[in-house]
Design a protein around this motif. Structure first.
Motif: not given
Length: 383
Positions: A26, A30, A299, A310
């Protein structure tokens, strides 16, 4: 009893291992690469020179989130001003919020001074690139003559009304277009919406007056859906231009805005459990934002964070410059692989197998094309 207990715990153990690996994935998805100063960016670009024809061109990998110039180019750049009437230009300027220097950050042009020394190209300059929200290969000319050749090529190819188009890209989209493949054509224009102006897309032929007056920019896109998982899709698309947010508007028009596109994703509302496009500027308090149920879980975010945190997952994997050398059958295909954060998002959303299949098929097609004497090899740099 003990044996049964142990068997029952195995799935939980696997799930625990899976959860332990998710945070790092994640985090990677990101956090695109960031640059705080021109020297750092120049050193990064030096390591990502994809091709170099001394004295003519340098092909580099432009990172996501980095502007090429960071400000409006003189006379509108390659395509000149998109608004013909100077009075309208002045009037509209007050409706568009300009980015501060801090918001723009370091740009490709900021790193050129050092890059000229590193690559021993004293006339290396910026000609045309990709939007801030895109990653992909860009071509930097090493002299004024080749800079003009590039500009001429771009103007000509951006007017093509049929595929193959100049830019080929991959995007992770929210939802999926109704059709698995197709061709969409229409125009984008800047219109009053309440007290401000917004980009609007209409899927119809633009009028001659609007086109000649530069009130509307016409564009074309061919697309195909590679796969759909977890409420999102991997879409391969080709466009003739990125002006006026055209690809973003087109995908949103097909109810599949690019994941992370906080401007146009907001136009997709949940109506009776399904996504529906709400006209820009409309206030519909009874409807909520359309967010696929699995995204917050994937996420590890709440809905508000999903809509604001995002990056935009869109990568231009190759750009075709026809007749760059000024001779028939000569040209340049500038290609690059998706960045690390894009690849991490593919894995996180279970779309990585679809990308690998796409890459394999593209590689096989390239091999087939290379056996033909009359075909240019996709991904090769030809001067």
């Amino acid at each position: 009893m003990n044996a049964i207990t142990k068997v029952a715990k195995l799935p939980k153990a696997k799930e625990a291992i899976k959860k332990l690996s998710s945070p790092s994935l994640i985090t990677k998805a990101l956090n695109p690469a960031q640059f705080s100063d021109p020297p750092k960016l120049a050193r990064y670009l030096e390591k990502r020179v994809l091709a170099h024809a001394p004295g003519r061109f340098v092909v580099i990998e432009k990172p996501y989130g980095i502007s090429c110039v960071g400000q409006l180019q003189e006379n509108g750049g390659v395509f000149e001003n998109s608004v013909r009437d100077d009075r309208k230009t002045e009037k509209w300027a007050g409706t568009i919020k300009a980015r501060s220097g801090e918001q723009v950050g370091v740009t490709i042009t900021d790193g050129l001074k050092l890059l000229r020394k590193i690559l021993k190209e004293p006339q290396l300059s910026f000609c045309t690139g990709l939007k801030r929200y895109l990653s992909g290969a860009i071509v930097l000319p090493c002299n004024e003559h080749d800079s003009n050749i590039l500009k001429s090529c771009i103007r000509r190819m951006s007017s093509d009304i049929e595929p193959p188009f100049m830019y080929n890209a991959l995007a992770i989209t929210v939802g999926s277009p109704e059709k698995s493949s197709g061709l969409i054509t229409g125009f984008a224009t800047f219109r009053n919406v309440g007290k401000h102006k917004e980009y609007i897309f209409e899927e119809r032929k633009v009028s001659k007056r609007a086109k000649s007056g530069k009130y509307a920019v016409e564009g074309h896109m061919s697309y195909r859906v590679l796969d759909t998982k977890n409420g999102v899709s991997l879409v391969d698309f080709s466009v003739d231009k990125f002006a006026r947010h055209l690809p973003r508007l087109m995908l949103t028009h097909m109810l599949s805005p690019i994941l992370g596109d906080r401007i146009y994703w907001r136009r997709l509302m949940e109506v009776d459990g399904a996504p529906e496009l709400i006209s820009a500027g409309s206030r519909v308090p009874e409807f909520t934002q359309w967010i696929p149920r699995v995204l917050p879980e994937k996420f590890a975010m709440n809905n508000k964070e999903i809509m604001t945190s995002l990056p935009i997952y869109c990568h231009v994997y190759n750009t075709i410059f026809e007749d760059v050398g000024g001779y028939e059958e000569q040209g340049l295909v500038a290609a690059s692989e998706p960045p690390a954060h894009f690849m991490a998002a593919l894995e996180l959303l279970d779309l990585l197998p679809a990308y690998r299949k796409f890459k394999k098929q593209s590689s096989e097609k390239t091999t087939e094309d290379s056996t033909s004497e009359t075909s240019k090899t996709s991904g090769d740099v030809i001067f």
